[in-house]
Every structure is written in structure tokens, then in C-alpha cells.
Design an enzyme around this catalytic site. Sequence first.
Site, short mmCIF file in Angstrom:
data_model
loop_
_atom_site.label_atom_id
_atom_site.label_comp_id
_atom_site.label_asym_id
_atom_site.label_seq_id
_atom_site.Cartn_x
_atom_site.Cartn_y
_atom_site.Cartn_z
N SER A 164 0.81 -1.21 0.00
CA SER A 164 0.00 0.00 0.00
C SER A 164 0.84 1.26 0.00
O SER A 164 0.30 2.37 -0.03
CB SER A 164 -0.92 0.01 1.22
N HIS A 185 -2.50 -2.82 -5.89
CA HIS A 185 -2.95 -2.51 -4.54
C HIS A 185 -4.47 -2.60 -4.44
O HIS A 185 -5.18 -1.71 -4.90
CB HIS A 185 -2.47 -1.11 -4.14
N GLU A 213 -5.43 -0.02 -7.32
CA GLU A 213 -4.38 0.86 -7.85
C GLU A 213 -3.34 0.01 -8.56
O GLU A 213 -2.86 -0.98 -8.00
CB GLU A 213 -3.71 1.63 -6.71
N ASN A 223 -3.62 6.18 -0.19
CA ASN A 223 -3.01 6.34 1.13
C ASN A 223 -2.22 7.64 1.25
O ASN A 223 -2.02 8.13 2.37
CB ASN A 223 -2.14 5.14 1.46
#
Length: 335
Positions: A127, A148, A160, A198
Site C-alpha cells: 500500500s 494494490h 491501484e 493512502n
Amino acid sequence: MSAERPGPGRLRRIGVIGAGQMGAGIAHVCALAGLEVVVSDIDAEALERGRQAIDRNLSRQVSRGKIREEEKDAALDRIQMGLDYAPFADCDMVIEAATEKEEVKREIFKKLTPALRPETLIATNTSSISITRLASSTDRPGKFIGMHFMNPVPVMSLVELIRGIATDEDTFAATRELAVKLGKTPVAAEDFPAFIVNRILLPMVNEAVYTLYEGVGSVEAIDTAMKLGANHPMGPLELADFIGLDTCLSVMQVLYEGLADSKYRPCPLLVKYVEAGWLGRKAGRGFLRLPRGAAGPDAVSACEYLSGSGRSVIKLSQSRAIPAREQRVSGTGVS
């Protein structure tokens, strides 16, 4: 003769490293999409917990009318589990979903690559960690990519896709096609610390922890303020507990070290909670504490709440905030 290049529909057998929450979720969606799946973990008990989680989440989908019982049975039949990498020899792609620690992932890749065919693709579910650096620990950086998934995998639609500096276009195209086959919406992100989601989400969570740390508001006040004032379906501290405070800390450390900007410094209170083992929902205690013996809200329900599609599913009354006298927050740290 050159190795076979990844092409349309070629990814039919998928390996997954790690049988935890993310690994089990990835195996779940791959098997449900008709792919053969091999799951590996170093812990037999973890494999069994992963198998039970997949069975439980598939059963939940059956009860909600999303899939039929025969689809559940067929998906479970497609999943093979083991304690080593030998079964990955026949896989078209292996997706690593181990703990979010770079040294652990690099060691996994060094041991994994000798077991694979030259044309097999490798993806990592990291991540936050550099795809380029992780790819350098393999013998195939061109066939290495970040993939991800969001948590929980069976519910969240986003994936992602992150190229490393050497990732070739065939690898990206094949991975994107796989994501679509799994019913996901892929978005391309560049190889910068924490990528897109994130990079935006975790600093907000970290700032919420700072707000608690500095005594600006209580847990309930902070979460309520963001739910009612910013229309967030879940408060940032409740969300941190759901993500896992250790994961939150790992991502913030990657951001802080990778971007060298003090605005990403992990809050000392977050560090203290992780050191204390107060990791959130999975530990039964974080910024909120579940009643003794309670399992807490299931992942699917929590995600429905997070996405706003089930606002009545999770309420703060199901778990209580730890009183300020127990948190013992002061301007100089946590005692």
C-alpha cells in the site's frame, strides 16, 4: 526462443502469498471469477483462518443473494493452499500480500523467483512501498507491478496499478485486464510513496490522531465532527481502528522517510498505541474498544458503512471510546 509474453486471457492460475485479511480476500475474488488459485503462508493456522474467512464471506454473499450456493462451492474448489512456493510453478501470476514491511517482502521475492517460470508475472499488494525497489529484488523487474487492492477486497471496487521504472507495457496491460475480470476498477498511479489513496487518506488519519494527542477533542468529538461536518460516513479514528493502527503507522513511516517532509511525521500517540499492541479492531482495542468477547462488526458491513451504503450498520455504540483518563494524553506524550 523468447519467453511467452503476457497476453489477453493468459492469466488463468493465480498464486497468492499470505493468507491474512488481504491475501484471503484476493484469493476469494480470483476464485469467484473462475480462476484457479494457490495460496501460500508460512503458518498452517493462518492458512486455516484464511480458508474459514473465505468460506464465511462467500456464505455471506450467498445469504445476500449476490451469488448462488453452487458458485460458492465452485470457488472453494478452485482454491489450493500450501506452506511452500512449489505449487506456484504453474502460476501465470503471483500476488504478494504479506506484511507491510519492505525487508520481509524483499526476502519473499528472493525465495519466490526460483520457483517460477520465466514468463510468470509478480505483483505486490503493498500500500506504500516503492515498486521499483521491490522489483530490484527479483530476476524480472519488467514483469513486476504493484496491484494494490482495497480492504476488504470482496467489497471495495478500486485497485491501484503501479508501474515500477522497469515494468513493461505487456505486464501493465495483463494486470489491468485481470483487475477488470475480477470486477474491479483499475486506476494507474505513479511510483511515489503511498501512491494515491493512502497519500491522501493516511495523513488525514494521522492528523486526527494529532488532534486527539493535543487535546483538541475526544475520540467521539473528532469522529462525530468529521461525520457530521465533512459528511464522512466513518470518523477517522474509527477508520484507523478498522485499517489497523500498525498499518497506519507503517504507511506514515514510508511517507515520512520517502518524502522527507515533517508534515508526514507519525503522531507519537499512534506510535505508542502500536507499541502497546492496541492495533484497533483486530486486537479488540484501539481508539475504540470493543466489548469484552465481542467479535466486532464484520468486514463487509464495515466497508458498506465506510462507502456510505450502509450508514446504520455500524454505530459508535457498538464499541466504546477509551476514556481520556485511560489514554492519559498530555502535551508531552502518552504516559
